[in-house]
Design a protein around this motif. Structure first.
Motif, short mmCIF file in Angstrom:
data_model
loop_
_atom_site.label_atom_id
_atom_site.label_comp_id
_atom_site.label_asym_id
_atom_site.label_seq_id
_atom_site.Cartn_x
_atom_site.Cartn_y
_atom_site.Cartn_z
N LEU A 119 0.15 -0.89 0.00
CA LEU A 119 -0.15 -0.31 0.03
C LEU A 119 0.71 1.06 0.24
O LEU A 119 1.34 1.44 0.68
CB LEU A 119 -0.47 0.01 1.42
N SER A 120 0.68 1.96 -0.89
CA SER A 120 1.76 2.95 -1.21
C SER A 120 0.77 4.47 -1.52
O SER A 120 0.95 5.01 -2.32
CB SER A 120 2.77 2.92 -2.28
N GLY A 121 0.32 5.06 -0.50
CA GLY A 121 0.19 6.00 -0.10
C GLY A 121 0.81 6.88 1.16
O GLY A 121 1.60 6.94 1.39
N GLY A 122 -0.09 8.29 1.26
CA GLY A 122 0.75 9.27 1.77
C GLY A 122 1.54 9.84 0.90
O GLY A 122 2.28 9.37 0.36
N THR B 166 -7.58 2.91 4.12
CA THR B 166 -6.42 2.14 3.10
C THR B 166 -7.17 0.69 3.42
O THR B 166 -7.13 -0.51 2.64
CB THR B 166 -5.42 1.30 5.07
N ALA B 167 -8.70 1.12 3.66
CA ALA B 167 -9.99 -0.17 3.90
C ALA B 167 -10.18 -0.44 2.48
O ALA B 167 -10.33 -1.71 1.36
CB ALA B 167 -11.31 -0.26 4.42
N ILE C 196 -8.07 0.10 7.71
CA ILE C 196 -8.35 -1.06 7.99
C ILE C 196 -8.83 -1.68 9.20
O ILE C 196 -9.61 -2.24 9.90
CB ILE C 196 -7.15 -2.23 7.73
N ASP C 197 -8.07 -0.71 10.09
CA ASP C 197 -8.47 -0.76 11.39
C ASP C 197 -9.78 -0.72 12.26
O ASP C 197 -10.96 -1.69 12.52
CB ASP C 197 -7.62 0.02 12.54
#
Length: 492
Positions: free
Chosen positions: A8-11, A90-91, A258-259
């Motif tokens: 996951l390549s965000g931010g 992320t979800a 996701i959390d």
């Protein structure tokens, strides 16, 4: 067992400014060693015992696609790059990855990893991931909690509850527990209490589960996310290694992590040990002690890099005298420090940062100020990467600009025209194929040409080595938006 690495390549990584910029975030940078953080993330899964690895899958924003594709190519690991038209946390990103993983009726175990974390002890990481894979293959959603060694207030925490042995025939040497609860970043006294209590772990953002298990869980917890992602996926298209989902459909997807979307709900149902209809799968946390860091700020980078006897870390052209516990990085110019302690000094072509290690979390405020002032240093580097190579604006003044252009072998710029500027091209090394108006010709080292204002032109590298050239622009307006593109092999 087939494991599908999902990166996951965000931010934007604003706390590592000025090395990290909005248009070139920290996961694309080689902060530790020669690999970028993204490349290191892909490479660290090699060698997991008993696992067959699928080609890596990266979920990222559209604007990073060519840089990421090039970094995977340099690793010799071309994979699947799923493009998010807009960030939705992320979800949804994981949901798109799961949909991509099952498209050929496969159901691999997904190993979900942030692209911008550091793990120093790769064998320890692989051992614990191998154990997690057994539980994930058996239907659990597994996360890995970092064994804390300090009362850290910058991380979320996971509390490990009752032991989770899995099936009676399954032996997991590392203690695995049902997730009792997730907690947000605590204050110092609470973090110390967590450390003393012993059942709390740092939230790593690492997960494992079968693709079908995630899709079932997100359908129970957030069916609105699944519906939006499924629609965007069904209406999407493939473009080589890139997979594009439908922009309008994905724009309707709610943003969630996701959390929040799934993991915290599983913690509230920790006694559920099966994936029966209407029931969540078990949520399991496994302790991980492998030199992990999220490299969330400059002091975190200092902590994981090798130090001299005085606690100093240096990279690039740096001289230190009578310094202690200092991080000094130079991308070009000489950086000299005398008699300082606990400082971070970072030099780039267009910005210099000096900050005390206790204040590195506040670097983001500098980036915010740059954006408020409309300054480009907050978002882009002087050196800008393009799918065909890169350019570096080495000098500029009234009505002129000088760029150093590098075109990779086989790279082709768009067929284009400028309304407000003319250009002089000088080849330093390599061979250039130039289209100018109706003519096409080759230029070799030390040769040059002139592109008059308003003339259609294109630059290509037909050779097998990089083409390096100097471009001198002159005119009344020199902005990058003065481009009319007629043809572009990259679809821009």
């Amino acid at each position: 067992m087939l494991i599908q690495p999902v990166v996951l390549s965000g931010g934007s990584g604003t706390r590592l400014w000025p090395l990290s910029r909005e248009k070139y975030p920290k996961q694309l940078l080689p902060l530790i060693g020669d690999d970028s953080l993204l490349q290191a993330t892909v490479r660290r899964v090699e060698g997991i015992a008993g696992a067959e690895l699928a080609p890596p899958m990266v979920v990222c924003g559209e604007e990073y696609r060519f840089v990421i594709a090039e970094q995977l190519r340099l690793l010799g690991k071309p994979g699947i790059i799923v493009l998010e038209p807009t960030g939705r946390n992320t979800a949804p990103a994981l949901t798109l990855a799961a949909l991509a993983a099952i498209k050929d009726e496969a159901d691999p175990v997904l190993l979900v990893m942030p692209a911008d974390h550091v793990i120093l002890d790769i064998p320890a990481f692989q051992r614990v991931v191998g154990q997690g894979a057994l539980l994930a293959a058996d239907g659990a959603i597994v996360t890995f909690g970092i064994t804390p060694d300090a009362p850290e207030t910058g991380y979320g925490y996971i509390q490990s509850g009752a032991p989770f042995p899995g099936k009676a025939t399954l032996t997991v040497p590392t203690p695995a527990g049902l997730i009792a609860r997730f907690v947000e970043k605590p204050d110092l006294s609470t973090a110390q209490a967590y450390l003393d209590e012993g059942s709390y772990l740092w939230n790593s953002g690492l997960f494992m589960m079968r693709a079908s298990v995630w899709l079932a869980a997100i359908n129970i917890c957030r069916p609105d996310i699944l519906v939006a992602c499924q629609t965007a996926w069904d209406q999407g298209s493939a473009d080589g290694e890139f997979v594009r989902v439908d922009k309008d459909a994905f724009a309707q997807c709610p943003a969630d992590s996701i959390d929040y979307a799934v993991m915290e709900r599983m913690a509230a149902n920790a006694s559920s040990l099966n994936a029966a209809a209407g029931a969540l799968p078990p949520g399991v946390v496994i302790p991980l002690s492998a030199g992990w860091s999220d490299v969330g700020a400059w002091d975190a980078l200092w902590q994981v890099l090798p130090k001299d006897d005085s606690g100093n870390v240096t990279q690039g052209d740096v001289l230190l005298h009578d310094c202690n516990n200092t991080l000094a990085l130079s991308e070009g110019r000489l950086v000299a420090c005398v008699g300082v302690s606990d400082l971070v000094v970072v030099e780039t072509a267009d910005a210099i940062l000096v900050v005390h290690k206790d204040k590195t979390q506040d670097v983001k405020k500098i980036v915010d100020s740059l954006k408020q002032q409309g300054r480009v240093e907050g978002s882009i580097h002087r050196k800008v990467f393009r799918p065909w190579g890169s350019y570096d604006s080495v000098d500029a003044g009234e009505r002129f600009q000088v760029k150093r252009i590098v075109v990779k072998p086989g790279g082709t710029l768009s067929l284009q025209m400028h309304h407000h500027r003319a250009e002089h091209w000088i080849v330093v090394s390599g061979t250039a194929k130039v289209t100018r108006g109706e003519t096409t010709f080759l230029l070799s080292e030390n040769e040059s040409t002139f592109i008059p204002l308003g003339t259609t032109h294109r630059l290509e590298n037909p050779g097998c080595v990089a083409l390096e050239m100097i471009e001198v622009q002159s005119g009344s307006y020199l902005g990058e938006d003065d481009i009319v593109r007629f043809e572009d092999v990259y679809g821009r």
